[in-house]
Design a protein around this motif. Structure first.
Motif, PDB file in Angstrom:
ATOM      1  N   TRP A  90       0.836  -1.199   0.000  1.00  0.00           N
ATOM      2  CA  TRP A  90       0.000   0.000   0.000  1.00  0.00           C
ATOM      3  C   TRP A  90       0.868   1.245   0.000  1.00  0.00           C
ATOM      4  CZ3 TRP A  90       1.164  -2.723   4.375  1.00  0.00           C
ATOM      5  CH2 TRP A  90       1.599  -2.018   5.499  1.00  0.00           C
ATOM      6  N   ILE A  91       0.264   2.359  -0.377  1.00  0.00           N
ATOM      7  CA  ILE A  91       0.952   3.651  -0.326  1.00  0.00           C
ATOM      8  C   ILE A  91       0.788   4.218   1.076  1.00  0.00           C
ATOM      9  CG2 ILE A  91       1.029   6.002  -1.231  1.00  0.00           C
ATOM     10  CD1 ILE A  91       0.015   4.917  -3.890  1.00  0.00           C
ATOM     11  N   GLU A  92       1.880   4.411   1.764  1.00  0.00           N
ATOM     12  CA  GLU A  92       1.823   4.903   3.132  1.00  0.00           C
ATOM     13  C   GLU A  92       1.605   6.413   3.167  1.00  0.00           C
ATOM     14  OE1 GLU A  92       5.135   3.590   5.541  1.00  0.00           O
ATOM     15  OE2 GLU A  92       5.399   1.821   4.272  1.00  0.00           O
ATOM     16  N   PRO A  93       1.037   6.928   4.267  1.00  0.00           N
ATOM     17  CA  PRO A  93       0.963   8.385   4.420  1.00  0.00           C
ATOM     18  C   PRO A  93       2.360   8.995   4.334  1.00  0.00           C
ATOM     19  CG  PRO A  93      -0.345   7.279   6.113  1.00  0.00           C
ATOM     20  CD  PRO A  93       0.444   6.206   5.413  1.00  0.00           C
ATOM     21  N   ASP A  94       2.430  10.166   3.750  1.00  0.00           N
ATOM     22  CA  ASP A  94       3.718  10.843   3.616  1.00  0.00           C
ATOM     23  C   ASP A  94       4.236  11.251   4.990  1.00  0.00           C
ATOM     24  OD1 ASP A  94       5.879  11.770   2.223  1.00  0.00           O
ATOM     25  OD2 ASP A  94       5.002  13.734   1.806  1.00  0.00           O
ATOM     26  N   THR A  95       5.535  11.256   5.143  1.00  0.00           N
ATOM     27  CA  THR A  95       6.166  11.668   6.398  1.00  0.00           C
ATOM     28  C   THR A  95       7.394  12.509   6.086  1.00  0.00           C
ATOM     29  OG1 THR A  95       7.608   9.720   6.495  1.00  0.00           O
ATOM     30  CG2 THR A  95       5.447   9.534   7.569  1.00  0.00           C
ATOM     31  N   PRO A  96       7.866  13.282   7.065  1.00  0.00           N
ATOM     32  CA  PRO A  96       9.156  13.964   6.864  1.00  0.00           C
ATOM     33  C   PRO A  96      10.254  12.940   6.617  1.00  0.00           C
ATOM     34  CG  PRO A  96       8.036  14.798   8.819  1.00  0.00           C
ATOM     35  CD  PRO A  96       7.280  13.581   8.378  1.00  0.00           C
ATOM     36  N   GLN A  97      11.221  13.302   5.805  1.00  0.00           N
ATOM     37  CA  GLN A  97      12.295  12.378   5.469  1.00  0.00           C
ATOM     38  C   GLN A  97      13.666  12.919   5.890  1.00  0.00           C
ATOM     39  OE1 GLN A  97      11.445   9.228   3.460  1.00  0.00           O
ATOM     40  NE2 GLN A  97       9.699   9.910   4.672  1.00  0.00           N
ATOM     41  N   GLN A  98      13.666  13.933   6.743  1.00  0.00           N
ATOM     42  CA  GLN A  98      14.905  14.516   7.233  1.00  0.00           C
ATOM     43  C   GLN A  98      15.096  14.202   8.700  1.00  0.00           C
ATOM     44  OE1 GLN A  98      14.431  18.746   6.053  1.00  0.00           O
ATOM     45  NE2 GLN A  98      16.549  18.556   5.401  1.00  0.00           N
ATOM     46  N   PHE A  99      16.340  13.983   9.096  1.00  0.00           N
ATOM     47  CA  PHE A  99      16.676  13.890  10.506  1.00  0.00           C
ATOM     48  C   PHE A  99      18.109  14.362  10.687  1.00  0.00           C
ATOM     49  CE2 PHE A  99      17.524   9.779   8.568  1.00  0.00           C
ATOM     50  CZ  PHE A  99      18.825   9.501   8.965  1.00  0.00           C
ATOM     51  N   GLU A 100      18.397  14.861  11.868  1.00  0.00           N
ATOM     52  CA  GLU A 100      19.728  15.366  12.182  1.00  0.00           C
ATOM     53  C   GLU A 100      20.473  14.348  13.031  1.00  0.00           C
ATOM     54  OE1 GLU A 100      21.823  19.162  14.504  1.00  0.00           O
ATOM     55  OE2 GLU A 100      19.653  18.791  14.650  1.00  0.00           O
ATOM     56  N   VAL A 101      21.701  14.054  12.676  1.00  0.00           N
ATOM     57  CA  VAL A 101      22.543  13.150  13.454  1.00  0.00           C
ATOM     58  C   VAL A 101      23.252  13.943  14.540  1.00  0.00           C
ATOM     59  CG1 VAL A 101      24.539  11.604  13.399  1.00  0.00           C
ATOM     60  CG2 VAL A 101      22.845  11.532  11.567  1.00  0.00           C
ATOM     61  N   LEU A 102      23.079  13.513  15.781  1.00  0.00           N
ATOM     62  CA  LEU A 102      23.675  14.195  16.930  1.00  0.00           C
ATOM     63  C   LEU A 102      24.914  13.484  17.452  1.00  0.00           C
ATOM     64  CD1 LEU A 102      20.338  14.854  18.867  1.00  0.00           C
ATOM     65  CD2 LEU A 102      21.570  16.458  17.391  1.00  0.00           C
ATOM     66  N   PHE A 103      24.979  12.170  17.246  1.00  0.00           N
ATOM     67  CA  PHE A 103      26.115  11.390  17.743  1.00  0.00           C
ATOM     68  C   PHE A 103      26.197  10.118  16.924  1.00  0.00           C
ATOM     69  CE2 PHE A 103      28.160   8.215  20.414  1.00  0.00           C
ATOM     70  CZ  PHE A 103      29.213   8.918  20.996  1.00  0.00           C
ATOM     71  N   ASP A 104      27.435   9.693  16.618  1.00  0.00           N
ATOM     72  CA  ASP A 104      27.605   8.469  15.857  1.00  0.00           C
ATOM     73  C   ASP A 104      28.968   7.871  16.169  1.00  0.00           C
ATOM     74  OD1 ASP A 104      28.057   7.608  12.369  1.00  0.00           O
ATOM     75  OD2 ASP A 104      27.170   6.435  13.977  1.00  0.00           O
ATOM     76  N   ASP A 105      28.998   6.625  16.617  1.00  0.00           N
ATOM     77  CA  ASP A 105      30.245   5.885  16.777  1.00  0.00           C
ATOM     78  C   ASP A 105      29.959   4.422  16.457  1.00  0.00           C
ATOM     79  OD1 ASP A 105      29.207   4.608  19.060  1.00  0.00           O
ATOM     80  OD2 ASP A 105      30.549   5.591  20.467  1.00  0.00           O
ATOM     81  N   PRO A 106      30.893   3.509  16.623  1.00  0.00           N
ATOM     82  CA  PRO A 106      30.623   2.121  16.237  1.00  0.00           C
ATOM     83  C   PRO A 106      29.529   1.426  17.044  1.00  0.00           C
ATOM     84  CG  PRO A 106      32.986   2.528  16.304  1.00  0.00           C
ATOM     85  CD  PRO A 106      32.334   3.732  16.904  1.00  0.00           C
ATOM     86  N   TYR A 107      29.122   2.014  18.178  1.00  0.00           N
ATOM     87  CA  TYR A 107      28.168   1.355  19.064  1.00  0.00           C
ATOM     88  C   TYR A 107      26.818   2.059  19.148  1.00  0.00           C
ATOM     89  CZ  TYR A 107      32.629  -0.556  20.564  1.00  0.00           C
ATOM     90  OH  TYR A 107      33.867  -1.142  20.583  1.00  0.00           O
ATOM     91  N   LEU A 108      26.811   3.373  18.928  1.00  0.00           N
ATOM     92  CA  LEU A 108      25.607   4.172  19.159  1.00  0.00           C
ATOM     93  C   LEU A 108      25.361   5.135  18.014  1.00  0.00           C
ATOM     94  CD1 LEU A 108      26.197   5.294  22.874  1.00  0.00           C
ATOM     95  CD2 LEU A 108      24.939   3.283  22.077  1.00  0.00           C
ATOM     96  N   LEU A 109      24.102   5.492  17.874  1.00  0.00           N
ATOM     97  CA  LEU A 109      23.700   6.549  16.961  1.00  0.00           C
ATOM     98  C   LEU A 109      22.565   7.317  17.628  1.00  0.00           C
ATOM     99  CD1 LEU A 109      23.656   7.881  14.084  1.00  0.00           C
ATOM    100  CD2 LEU A 109      21.892   6.198  13.498  1.00  0.00           C
ATOM    101  N   ALA A 110      22.647   8.629  17.659  1.00  0.00           N
ATOM    102  CA  ALA A 110      21.568   9.457  18.197  1.00  0.00           C
ATOM    103  C   ALA A 110      21.144  10.451  17.128  1.00  0.00           C
ATOM    104  CB  ALA A 110      22.020  10.202  19.451  1.00  0.00           C
ATOM    105  N   VAL A 111      19.825  10.579  16.940  1.00  0.00           N
ATOM    106  CA  VAL A 111      19.303  11.483  15.922  1.00  0.00           C
ATOM    107  C   VAL A 111      18.223  12.370  16.526  1.00  0.00           C
ATOM    108  CG1 VAL A 111      19.767   9.756  14.151  1.00  0.00           C
ATOM    109  CG2 VAL A 111      17.466   9.961  15.080  1.00  0.00           C
ATOM    110  N   ASN A 112      17.959  13.468  15.838  1.00  0.00           N
ATOM    111  CA  ASN A 112      16.904  14.403  16.216  1.00  0.00           C
ATOM    112  C   ASN A 112      15.717  14.135  15.304  1.00  0.00           C
ATOM    113  OD1 ASN A 112      15.321  16.553  16.999  1.00  0.00           O
ATOM    114  ND2 ASN A 112      16.759  18.140  16.368  1.00  0.00           N
TER     115      ASN A 112
END
Length: 318
Positions: A90-112
């Motif tokens: 099915w065609i899903e409702p549209d959503t925002p497709q942007q996010f900001e990366v706040l932290f990234d390493d081999p174990y964790l990722l945090a986004v806004n």
């Protein structure tokens, strides 16, 4: 300090389109309380977004099986049977497709996370979710927690089972601080509120059941500090000490300050009887602004902040 990885700090845009998704097989096991009910009645109750007539058409299309056998809808269900609805793409409702990366390493990722983007699949969303968008770039990342579709701010992902296990163990302990910003109705009489309202499932005439203030619910704790007041509204900074569904929305409503524009909760922390929209609808401002924790692998103290969205800036001081 960010460690280089697959992501670079900043905004990531992934394009949405009107293409069909892959479809999905919804699988449930028939419970004792549903024993003897006809399949058609059960489907219309289990998935109330469609009428019995629509379900009859789905059945005629061969979309539903019981224990692997294509069903007609007239079957009398038996406890323990496996029910599968093979929902076509099915065609899903549209959503925002942007996010900001706040932290990234081999174990964790945090986004806004932006407002309007579900964290996980559900409610008609499967691929237009934060999880799907993030995993296109980092396939092993899985969220340690979730935010409601309308809620903005920090979502933390673990990339390894070890990191996920340690963060889950720490999540509702003093090792992790979760601080939100919320715009609520009414001018607060006090500067600080310790809110201990228990939260549990309560019945609702339109949507079956919903999380809400409930004397028999699970213990819950939030501390809300009034940081600014305007005519008819208060901006709160809310610290969470437990992780119940919709906790901030329910807790602020339970002290007489529902979130401004909340379509679900009234001034007692109970759901409104006549809902102006669906429970997942937006209209309110709730933002996961700060997350402070010990790194699950290095024990380094990590302090993250997600900038307030523009809607907040027009109502309160930043």
């Amino acid at each position: 300090m960010l460690v280089p990885g697959k992501f670079r700090r900043g905004r990531h845009r992934l394009h949405s389109n009107d293409m069909l998704n892959r479809g999905y097989a919804y699988t449930t096991i028939i419970r004792d309380k549903d024993h003897g009910r006809t399949l058609l009645t059960h489907l219309a109750t289990l998935y109330p977004h469609s009428t019995p007539a629509a379900w009859k058409q789905n059945l005629n299309n061969g979309e539903v099986t019981v224990d692997g056998v294509t069903a007609t809808g007239d079957e009398s269900l038996i406890s323990g049977q496996i029910l599968v609805w093979n929902r076509p793409p099915w065609i899903e409702p549209d959503t925002p497709q942007q996010f900001e990366v706040l932290f990234d390493d081999p174990y964790l990722l945090a986004v806004n996370k932006p407002s309007g983007l579900p964290t996980l699949p559900g409610g008609g969303f499967m691929e237009n979710t934060l999880l799907s968008l993030v995993q296109k770039q980092s396939p092993d990342a899985n969220p340690v927690h979730r935010l409601g579709r309308a809620t903005t701010g920090i979502v933390l992902f673990a990339k390894t089972p070890q990191a996920a296990a340690q963060l889950s163990a720490d999540w509702n302990t003093p090792r992790i601080q979760k601080i939100y910003r919320a715009l609520a109705q009414g001018a607060a009489k006090h500067d600080v509120y310790e809110i201990l309202t228990p939260i549990g499932l309560v019945p609702h005439p339109l949507i079956g059941s919903v999380w809400a203030a409930s004397p028999g619910g699970k213990p819950s704790k939030s501390v809300a500090k009034a940081i600014s007041r305007t005519t008819g509204a208060t901006t709160f900074e809310v610290s969470l000490y437990s992780g119940r569904p919709h906790q901030i929305r329910i807790h602020l409503a339970s002290i007489g300050h529902p979130l401004a524009g909340d379509p679900l909760y009234g001034p007692t922390g109970q759901p409104l009887e006549d809902l102006p929209g669906l429970p997942g609808d937006g209209g309110y401002l709730l933002h996961a602004q700060f997350l402070r924790f010990h790194h699950p692998m290095t024990d380094q103290r990590i302090e993250l902040e997600a900038a307030l969205p523009s809607g907040f800036l027009s109502h309160c001081d930043s």
